[in-house]
Design a protein around this motif. Sequence first.
Motif, PDB file in Angstrom:
ATOM      1  N   SER A 121       0.840  -1.213   0.000  1.00  7.39           N
ATOM      2  CA  SER A 121       0.000   0.000   0.000  1.00  7.39           C
ATOM      3  C   SER A 121       0.870   1.257   0.000  1.00  7.39           C
ATOM      4  N   GLN A 122       1.971   1.228   0.772  1.00  6.50           N
ATOM      5  CA  GLN A 122       2.861   2.390   0.814  1.00  6.50           C
ATOM      6  C   GLN A 122       3.585   2.553  -0.529  1.00  6.50           C
ATOM      7  N   LEU A 123       4.004   1.446  -1.114  1.00  6.40           N
ATOM      8  CA  LEU A 123       4.673   1.485  -2.417  1.00  6.40           C
ATOM      9  C   LEU A 123       3.745   2.083  -3.466  1.00  6.40           C
ATOM     10  N   GLU A 124       2.511   1.610  -3.475  1.00  9.57           N
ATOM     11  CA  GLU A 124       1.526   2.096  -4.454  1.00  9.57           C
ATOM     12  C   GLU A 124       1.269   3.594  -4.265  1.00  9.57           C
ATOM     13  N   ARG A 125       1.175   4.015  -2.999  1.00 12.36           N
ATOM     14  CA  ARG A 125       0.918   5.438  -2.698  1.00 12.36           C
ATOM     15  C   ARG A 125       2.066   6.309  -3.211  1.00 12.36           C
ATOM     16  N   ILE A 126       3.329   5.897  -2.918  1.00 11.42           N
ATOM     17  CA  ILE A 126       4.493   6.694  -3.327  1.00 11.42           C
ATOM     18  C   ILE A 126       4.604   6.742  -4.854  1.00 11.42           C
ATOM     19  N   VAL A 127       4.486   5.576  -5.505  1.00 17.33           N
ATOM     20  CA  VAL A 127       4.634   5.516  -6.967  1.00 17.33           C
ATOM     21  C   VAL A 127       3.502   6.281  -7.654  1.00 17.33           C
ATOM     22  N   THR A 128       2.277   6.127  -7.163  1.00 15.10           N
ATOM     23  CA  THR A 128       1.130   6.833  -7.760  1.00 15.10           C
ATOM     24  C   THR A 128       1.289   8.341  -7.608  1.00 15.10           C
ATOM     25  N   GLU A 129       1.734   8.754  -6.426  1.00 17.69           N
ATOM     26  CA  GLU A 129       1.923  10.198  -6.170  1.00 17.69           C
ATOM     27  C   GLU A 129       2.994  10.766  -7.091  1.00 17.69           C
ATOM     28  N   LEU A 130       4.119  10.039  -7.233  1.00 22.49           N
ATOM     29  CA  LEU A 130       5.208  10.521  -8.085  1.00 22.49           C
ATOM     30  C   LEU A 130       4.824  10.531  -9.561  1.00 22.49           C
ATOM     31  N   THR A 131       4.221   9.432 -10.033  1.00 25.72           N
ATOM     32  CA  THR A 131       3.873   9.370 -11.463  1.00 25.72           C
ATOM     33  C   THR A 131       2.798  10.413 -11.807  1.00 25.72           C
ATOM     34  N   SER A 132       1.889  10.696 -10.879  1.00 20.08           N
ATOM     35  CA  SER A 132       0.859  11.718 -11.153  1.00 20.08           C
ATOM     36  C   SER A 132       1.477  13.118 -11.207  1.00 20.08           C
ATOM     37  N   ARG A 133       2.661  13.275 -10.603  1.00 16.96           N
ATOM     38  CA  ARG A 133       3.387  14.554 -10.668  1.00 16.96           C
ATOM     39  C   ARG A 133       4.283  14.620 -11.912  1.00 16.96           C
ATOM     40  N   GLY A 134       4.282  13.555 -12.732  1.00 16.58           N
ATOM     41  CA  GLY A 134       5.088  13.545 -13.949  1.00 16.58           C
ATOM     42  C   GLY A 134       6.487  12.994 -13.739  1.00 16.58           C
ATOM     43  N   VAL A 135       6.702  12.315 -12.607  1.00 17.27           N
ATOM     44  CA  VAL A 135       7.995  11.696 -12.302  1.00 17.27           C
ATOM     45  C   VAL A 135       7.931  10.220 -12.707  1.00 17.27           C
ATOM     46  N   ALA A 136       8.964   9.734 -13.375  1.00 22.47           N
ATOM     47  CA  ALA A 136       9.047   8.308 -13.701  1.00 22.47           C
ATOM     48  C   ALA A 136       9.729   7.606 -12.525  1.00 22.47           C
ATOM     49  N   VAL A 137       9.246   6.407 -12.193  1.00 21.17           N
ATOM     50  CA  VAL A 137       9.850   5.639 -11.105  1.00 21.17           C
ATOM     51  C   VAL A 137      10.438   4.364 -11.702  1.00 21.17           C
ATOM     52  N   HIS A 138      11.766   4.226 -11.567  1.00 20.72           N
ATOM     53  CA  HIS A 138      12.455   3.059 -12.123  1.00 20.72           C
ATOM     54  C   HIS A 138      12.908   2.178 -10.953  1.00 20.72           C
ATOM     55  N   ILE A 139      12.188   1.086 -10.741  1.00 20.41           N
ATOM     56  CA  ILE A 139      12.576   0.102  -9.722  1.00 20.41           C
ATOM     57  C   ILE A 139      13.327  -0.982 -10.493  1.00 20.41           C
ATOM     58  N   LEU A 140      14.625  -1.068 -10.249  1.00 21.44           N
ATOM     59  CA  LEU A 140      15.492  -1.881 -11.121  1.00 21.44           C
ATOM     60  C   LEU A 140      15.035  -3.321 -11.287  1.00 21.44           C
ATOM     61  N   ASN A 141      14.481  -3.937 -10.239  1.00 25.59           N
ATOM     62  CA  ASN A 141      14.062  -5.340 -10.396  1.00 25.59           C
ATOM     63  C   ASN A 141      12.578  -5.473 -10.757  1.00 25.59           C
ATOM     64  N   MET A 142      11.905  -4.337 -11.062  1.00 30.58           N
ATOM     65  CA  MET A 142      10.482  -4.390 -11.436  1.00 30.58           C
ATOM     66  C   MET A 142      10.183  -3.722 -12.772  1.00 30.58           C
ATOM     67  N   GLY A 143      10.895  -2.641 -13.080  1.00 27.81           N
ATOM     68  CA  GLY A 143      10.640  -1.930 -14.327  1.00 27.81           C
ATOM     69  C   GLY A 143      10.445  -0.435 -14.100  1.00 27.81           C
ATOM     70  N   ILE A 144      10.066   0.264 -15.191  1.00 27.38           N
ATOM     71  CA  ILE A 144       9.853   1.716 -15.136  1.00 27.38           C
ATOM     72  C   ILE A 144       8.356   1.992 -15.132  1.00 27.38           C
ATOM     73  N   PHE A 145       7.944   2.850 -14.188  1.00 32.74           N
ATOM     74  CA  PHE A 145       6.529   3.195 -14.056  1.00 32.74           C
ATOM     75  C   PHE A 145       6.351   4.694 -14.278  1.00 32.74           C
ATOM     76  N   THR A 146       5.390   5.013 -15.160  1.00 29.26           N
ATOM     77  CA  THR A 146       5.090   6.412 -15.485  1.00 29.26           C
ATOM     78  C   THR A 146       3.591   6.625 -15.352  1.00 29.26           C
ATOM     79  N   ALA A 147       3.160   7.887 -15.467  1.00 34.00           N
ATOM     80  CA  ALA A 147       1.720   8.197 -15.391  1.00 34.00           C
ATOM     81  C   ALA A 147       0.968   7.439 -16.485  1.00 34.00           C
ATOM     82  N   GLN A 148       1.583   7.349 -17.678  1.00 36.32           N
ATOM     83  CA  GLN A 148       0.923   6.687 -18.817  1.00 36.32           C
ATOM     84  C   GLN A 148       0.746   5.181 -18.555  1.00 36.32           C
ATOM     85  N   ASN A 149       1.851   4.501 -18.189  1.00 30.88           N
ATOM     86  CA  ASN A 149       1.688   3.051 -18.059  1.00 30.88           C
ATOM     87  C   ASN A 149       1.000   2.650 -16.756  1.00 30.88           C
TER      88      ASN A 149
END
Length: 197
Positions: A71-99
Amino acid sequence: MNYGYGRVSTNKQELGLQIKALKDAGATKIYKEKISGAKAERKELNNLLKEIKAGDTLIVTKADRIARSLSQLERIVTELTSRGVAVHILNMGIFTAQNMDNPMTKLLFNVLGAFAEFERSMILERTQEGIKDAKEKGVKFGRKSKAFKIEGSLLHAILQVEGGKMSQPEGAEFAGCSIATFKRRLKEYRESNNEGG
């Protein structure tokens, strides 16, 4: 700009491998700290989250570096991607607002995040089992008690108490310490004499 975030849980652990992986992945500015993921107040992470802006990328080696639960991971990633920040978790992939709007990516993110949370709880469980097992085998945890030299006025007072010439409060007063301290030193003195005898 590519920001990296590295974290280990204790001062005894090293950040070197994480820092190298973050640099290899393109991080140019790296925030790092030695603090448990269970602590809500992670100063360096909070500073990074305030500084990072649209167009930037946050790089972390694993999900559990930035979050202690799905839940905390989802909150942080969702908050960052909605601000236009890409989140690259090396063992999971790159997450952006679009994907993150894509149901398949969202599902993959949740599955991988759930595995990370499961892995963290398994490590915690194994650690607790290891501690319990060690305690049952007589391994002592915590700091070693400091060995005090019993000498001078303290030694004199202890010998007087042991010889019945002084009470413990009188011994403490003579030695210039509290009754509690005097009793501890007296106990240590008796224990060391029993070991020697």
